[in-house]
Design a protein around this motif. Structure first.
Motif, PDB file in Angstrom:
ATOM      1  N   ASP A 214       0.656  -1.251  -0.140  1.00 43.51           N
ATOM      2  CA  ASP A 214       0.064  -0.095   0.017  1.00 43.51           C
ATOM      3  C   ASP A 214       0.878   1.205   0.058  1.00 43.51           C
ATOM      4  OD1 ASP A 214       1.056  -0.198   2.606  1.00 43.51           O
ATOM      5  OD2 ASP A 214      -0.711  -0.034   3.614  1.00 43.51           O
ATOM      6  N   GLY A 215       2.147   1.155  -0.287  1.00 42.34           N
ATOM      7  CA  GLY A 215       3.158   2.355  -0.332  1.00 42.34           C
ATOM      8  C   GLY A 215       3.622   2.778   0.967  1.00 42.34           C
ATOM      9  N   GLN A 216       3.389   2.080   2.026  1.00 37.94           N
ATOM     10  CA  GLN A 216       3.705   2.441   3.411  1.00 37.94           C
ATOM     11  C   GLN A 216       5.348   2.149   3.450  1.00 37.94           C
ATOM     12  OE1 GLN A 216       2.571   4.623   5.339  1.00 37.94           O
ATOM     13  NE2 GLN A 216       0.121   4.709   4.955  1.00 37.94           N
ATOM     14  N   ILE A 217       5.970   3.241   4.293  1.00 35.40           N
ATOM     15  CA  ILE A 217       7.362   2.752   4.784  1.00 35.40           C
ATOM     16  C   ILE A 217       7.594   3.183   6.217  1.00 35.40           C
ATOM     17  CG2 ILE A 217       8.668   3.180   2.655  1.00 35.40           C
ATOM     18  CD1 ILE A 217       9.377   5.961   3.478  1.00 35.40           C
ATOM     19  N   ALA A 218       8.351   2.685   6.931  1.00 33.68           N
ATOM     20  CA  ALA A 218       8.372   2.619   8.465  1.00 33.68           C
ATOM     21  C   ALA A 218       8.448   4.115   8.717  1.00 33.68           C
ATOM     22  CB  ALA A 218       9.840   1.999   8.869  1.00 33.68           C
ATOM     23  N   LEU A 219       9.220   5.013   8.113  1.00 33.76           N
ATOM     24  CA  LEU A 219       9.249   6.466   8.516  1.00 33.76           C
ATOM     25  C   LEU A 219       7.603   7.048   8.347  1.00 33.76           C
ATOM     26  CD1 LEU A 219      10.882   8.872   9.075  1.00 33.76           C
ATOM     27  CD2 LEU A 219      11.182   9.309   7.024  1.00 33.76           C
ATOM     28  N   LEU A 243       2.548   4.774  -4.858  1.00 37.37           N
ATOM     29  CA  LEU A 243       1.555   3.635  -4.235  1.00 37.37           C
ATOM     30  C   LEU A 243       0.644   4.351  -3.193  1.00 37.37           C
ATOM     31  CD1 LEU A 243       4.074   0.710  -4.154  1.00 37.37           C
ATOM     32  CD2 LEU A 243       2.041   0.722  -5.519  1.00 37.37           C
ATOM     33  N   ARG A 244       1.425   4.917  -2.197  1.00 37.06           N
ATOM     34  CA  ARG A 244       0.376   5.534  -1.072  1.00 37.06           C
ATOM     35  C   ARG A 244      -0.908   6.408  -1.794  1.00 37.06           C
ATOM     36  NH1 ARG A 244       5.253   6.526   1.338  1.00 37.06           N
ATOM     37  NH2 ARG A 244       5.163   8.793   0.974  1.00 37.06           N
ATOM     38  N   PHE A 245      -0.422   7.335  -2.664  1.00 36.73           N
ATOM     39  CA  PHE A 245      -1.501   7.996  -3.468  1.00 36.73           C
ATOM     40  C   PHE A 245      -2.682   7.067  -3.955  1.00 36.73           C
ATOM     41  CE2 PHE A 245      -3.329  10.525  -6.770  1.00 36.73           C
ATOM     42  CZ  PHE A 245      -3.770  11.654  -6.246  1.00 36.73           C
ATOM     43  N   LYS A 246      -2.084   6.303  -4.500  1.00 34.59           N
ATOM     44  CA  LYS A 246      -3.160   5.176  -5.373  1.00 34.59           C
ATOM     45  C   LYS A 246      -3.861   4.340  -4.216  1.00 34.59           C
ATOM     46  CE  LYS A 246      -3.338   1.200  -8.515  1.00 34.59           C
ATOM     47  NZ  LYS A 246      -2.572   0.352  -9.474  1.00 34.59           N
ATOM     48  N   LEU A 484     -16.729  16.454  -6.824  1.00 33.98           N
ATOM     49  CA  LEU A 484     -15.815  17.517  -6.397  1.00 33.98           C
ATOM     50  C   LEU A 484     -15.262  17.272  -5.089  1.00 33.98           C
ATOM     51  CD1 LEU A 484     -17.920  20.791  -7.290  1.00 33.98           C
ATOM     52  CD2 LEU A 484     -15.989  19.664  -8.398  1.00 33.98           C
ATOM     53  N   VAL A 485     -15.909  16.637  -4.130  1.00 32.71           N
ATOM     54  CA  VAL A 485     -15.272  16.309  -2.598  1.00 32.71           C
ATOM     55  C   VAL A 485     -14.420  15.115  -2.672  1.00 32.71           C
ATOM     56  CG1 VAL A 485     -15.908  15.132  -0.552  1.00 32.71           C
ATOM     57  CG2 VAL A 485     -17.478  16.789  -1.644  1.00 32.71           C
ATOM     58  N   ALA A 486     -14.753  14.089  -3.614  1.00 32.63           N
ATOM     59  CA  ALA A 486     -13.639  13.203  -4.033  1.00 32.63           C
ATOM     60  C   ALA A 486     -12.526  13.847  -4.480  1.00 32.63           C
ATOM     61  CB  ALA A 486     -14.206  12.109  -4.945  1.00 32.63           C
ATOM     62  N   LEU A 487     -12.547  14.753  -5.508  1.00 30.29           N
ATOM     63  CA  LEU A 487     -11.608  15.418  -6.223  1.00 30.29           C
ATOM     64  C   LEU A 487     -10.752  16.304  -5.056  1.00 30.29           C
ATOM     65  CD1 LEU A 487      -9.987  16.044  -8.769  1.00 30.29           C
ATOM     66  CD2 LEU A 487     -11.685  17.832  -9.216  1.00 30.29           C
ATOM     67  N   GLY A 488     -11.362  16.761  -4.480  1.00 25.94           N
ATOM     68  CA  GLY A 488     -10.735  17.824  -3.241  1.00 25.94           C
ATOM     69  C   GLY A 488      -9.662  16.869  -2.292  1.00 25.94           C
ATOM     70  N   ASN A 489     -10.513  15.851  -1.925  1.00 27.02           N
ATOM     71  CA  ASN A 489      -9.740  14.698  -0.929  1.00 27.02           C
ATOM     72  C   ASN A 489      -8.196  14.514  -1.662  1.00 27.02           C
ATOM     73  OD1 ASN A 489     -11.528  14.949   1.007  1.00 27.02           O
ATOM     74  ND2 ASN A 489     -12.762  13.291   0.335  1.00 27.02           N
ATOM     75  N   SER A 490      -8.725  13.979  -3.120  1.00 26.66           N
ATOM     76  CA  SER A 490      -7.531  13.475  -4.052  1.00 26.66           C
ATOM     77  C   SER A 490      -6.274  14.721  -3.862  1.00 26.66           C
ATOM     78  CB  SER A 490      -7.771  13.020  -5.248  1.00 26.66           C
ATOM     79  OG  SER A 490      -8.757  12.093  -5.193  1.00 26.66           O
ATOM     80  N   ILE A 491      -6.751  15.896  -4.176  1.00 26.03           N
ATOM     81  CA  ILE A 491      -5.899  17.112  -4.314  1.00 26.03           C
ATOM     82  C   ILE A 491      -5.107  17.087  -2.935  1.00 26.03           C
ATOM     83  CG2 ILE A 491      -5.490  19.252  -4.426  1.00 26.03           C
ATOM     84  CD1 ILE A 491      -7.967  19.134  -6.652  1.00 26.03           C
ATOM     85  N   ARG A 496      -0.256  16.685   0.176  1.00 31.75           N
ATOM     86  CA  ARG A 496       0.334  15.890   1.520  1.00 31.75           C
ATOM     87  C   ARG A 496       1.540  15.164   1.105  1.00 31.75           C
ATOM     88  NH1 ARG A 496       2.319  16.296   6.530  1.00 31.75           N
ATOM     89  NH2 ARG A 496       2.211  14.201   7.299  1.00 31.75           N
ATOM     90  N   GLU A 497       1.373  14.433  -0.084  1.00 31.99           N
ATOM     91  CA  GLU A 497       2.722  13.569  -0.785  1.00 31.99           C
ATOM     92  C   GLU A 497       3.800  14.562  -1.017  1.00 31.99           C
ATOM     93  OE1 GLU A 497       3.195  10.518  -0.350  1.00 31.99           O
ATOM     94  OE2 GLU A 497       1.267  10.040   0.873  1.00 31.99           O
ATOM     95  N   VAL A 498       3.430  15.780  -1.582  1.00 38.77           N
ATOM     96  CA  VAL A 498       4.350  16.537  -2.024  1.00 38.77           C
ATOM     97  C   VAL A 498       5.096  17.234  -0.686  1.00 38.77           C
ATOM     98  CG1 VAL A 498       4.650  18.813  -3.010  1.00 38.77           C
ATOM     99  CG2 VAL A 498       3.302  17.269  -4.276  1.00 38.77           C
ATOM    100  N   VAL A 499       4.375  17.459   0.201  1.00 40.88           N
ATOM    101  CA  VAL A 499       5.063  17.931   1.380  1.00 40.88           C
ATOM    102  C   VAL A 499       6.042  16.996   1.773  1.00 40.88           C
ATOM    103  CG1 VAL A 499       4.594  18.826   3.739  1.00 40.88           C
ATOM    104  CG2 VAL A 499       3.091  19.690   2.013  1.00 40.88           C
TER     105      VAL A 499
END
Length: 506
Positions: A214-219, A243-246, A484-491, A496-499
């Motif tokens: 699912d894209g997770q790592i220990a950190l 993978l986490r984003f997907k 729109l809500v689903a799109l907002g959650n995805s954005i 968050r992944e960019v950060v």
């Protein structure tokens, strides 16, 4: 020395391995009365054969590497009696994990040293012994398993002990939903810094760069669970972002997909289905086909048309004369009906209308007004409370900012100012609109109560018509809002992944 009691005289005390066999036999003694004998035979078969030149190329017996499955009869449940060998293997695997939960290092060592199981044998839920020991936060058992050959990087499912007590036999459908985790990931998720250090440092040197399905790592797991000490200890890693984003957006993608499919089906019904029903299907089956069928029948029976015309020509004058004779009787019946309506029916209707009007004015209208006023009062309370909360948050934010400026950030940090601003935004743009929308949705209940109070069952029908009309009008906007809500959650998750990519320890 004190003498032994009489009931134990002459008995040989059990050694540790005999006690292990007795405890293991308890798992299958209900279905296999000779469980102890079966266990002893299996243990004997697992021993390495004596050296013989003829058997030099013969492989030694293999230990149990996973929880063995069996095929139950179609009419039986999972509790059906398995074959003896499978039952023995299942009992030894269950005893291994129960020994870990008891923190019984002696029995764990005996099971592995006698070539019965390995330090990587998985349970029925595909959990490794090392993950089970980490769940118990027993560092001594973790170290023992590592020394006995447990793989510090082996993935397995994580099943909490509370869930195990509730469902000892986990269904396969549930197992498929359990996330796969490495020992280091699991230790990071429960916040056990000593176990994390034990796994990371020599001689075990667990790989912290492993990426779960699912894209997770220990950190990331340690950071998401708020274990800052482990986050500071682990090295920075940038891995598993896509993978986490997907995985995290799978639900949002499914919601948006279902909403778009519903909109497409709705538009198809409105634009194509309903017009086709009234302009093609109903005229075809109610007018065109019956007319064609009648014409075919007339053509098939055209030989009878002449006799039918003759019969009608003869009978028509009789029918006209009978109709003329019935006119006086019909006039008399109409006059009697009008007289009866004026004397009986009309006064009864007037009386009922008077009683209904009086009840409407004195009972139904006050009840309906009370329901509407109750809904308006709830809205006024909600509006007042929300405005007051927003006012308090503004005062709190201004006070925190002013104190930070006056004290030069000695008593208040920038994080406190950020939290105050976050609370203000949350109350203003999330909590208040959500509460207001919930209040607006209650208008349906108020409208239903008013209609039923005023008009009874007719009011229920009117409410249903209005509700269906509103649903038809709001269907597409509602589904677009879901998209729109689903799109907002995805954005938001993408940001968050960019950060996290910029600062892996965020």
């Amino acid at each position: 020395m004190e003498a032994l009691p009489g009931y134990v005289e002459g008995q040989v005390p059990q050694n540790a391995f005999d006690a292990l066999l007795s405890r293991t036999a308890a798992h299958i003694s209900a279905t296999h009365p000779h469980a102890r004998v079966l266990l002893e035979r299996f243990v004997e078969s697992q021993k390495a054969p004596a050296y013989n030149a003829l058997d030099a190329f013969k492989e030694p017996p293999k230990a149990i590497d996973r929880y063995p499955a069996y095929t139950a009869r179609p009419s039986s449940s999972w509790r059906a009696d398995p074959d003896p060998l499978t039952a023995v293997k299942q009992a030894f695997v269950m005893e291994l994990f129960e020994a870990i939960r008891r923190e019984d290092d002696e029995h764990i060592g005996l099971l592995i040293q006698h070539n019965i199981v390995t330090a990587n044998t998985t349970s029925q839920s595909r959990q490794t012994p090392l993950l089970e020991a980490i769940s118990m936060k027993c560092i001594s058992i973790v170290k023992q398993l590592l020394n006995l050959g447990a793989d510090p990087d082996a993935f397995g499912t994580v099943l909490s002990f509370d869930v195990y007590l509730q469902t000892p036999h986990v269904p396969e459908s549930v197992i498929r939903t359990l996330p796969l985790r490495s020992p280091l990931m699991h230790a990071s998720s429960i916040g056990s810094l000593p176990i994390v250090k034990l796994l990371m440092e020599p001689p075990y040197c667990a790989n912290d760069a492993l990426v779960a399905p699912d894209g997770q790592i220990a950190l990331r797991i340690a950071s998401d669970n708020g274990h800052r000490a482990i986050v500071e200890y682990l090295p920075s890693r940038r891995a598993g972002h896509l993978l986490r984003f997907k995985h995290q957006n799978a639900r949002n993608i499914a919601l948006a997909k279902r909403a778009m499919q519903a909109i497409a089906y709705y538009v198809k019904v409105i634009i194509w289905g309903i017009p086709r029903l009234f302009l093609w299907s109903l005229p075809k089956h109610m007018i065109v086909l019956p007319v064609i069928k009648s014409c075919k029948k007339c053509w098939a029976e055209r030989d009878k048309f002449g006799s039918w015309c003759k019969r009608q020509f003869i009978e028509t004058p009789k029918k006209v004369w009978n109709w003329i004779r019935s006119i006086p009787r019909a006039i008399k019946a109409v006059c009697q009906g009008m007289w009866r309506f004026g004397r009986v029916t009309l006064p009864r209707w007037a009386k009922y209308l008077a009683f209904w009007s009086w009840e409407l004015v004195t009972t139904h209208i006050p009840r309906a007004t009370r329901a509407v006023l109750h809904w308006l009062w709830e809205g006024a309370q909600l509006l007042g409370q929300s405005i007051w909360n927003i006012f308090l948050k503004i005062l709190s934010f201004l006070h925190t900012t002013f104190e930070a400026i006056v004290t030069f950030l000695r008593n208040v940090s920038l994080k406190d100012i950020r939290n105050g601003l976050y609370d203000l935004i949350l109350v203003t743009f999330i909590t208040f609109p959500t509460s207001l929308w919930l209040w607006i949705k209650k208008i349906e209940n108020a409208f239903y109560q008013s209609m039923v109070t005023l008009f009874g069952q007719v009011g229920s029908v009117l409410h249903l018509i209005v509700a269906l009309s509103v649903w038809a009008v709001m269907f597409i906007p509602t589904k677009l809002w879901s998209i729109l809500v689903a799109l907002g959650n995805s954005i938001a998750k993408a940001v968050r992944e960019v950060v996290v990519w910029i600062n892996p320890k965020a």
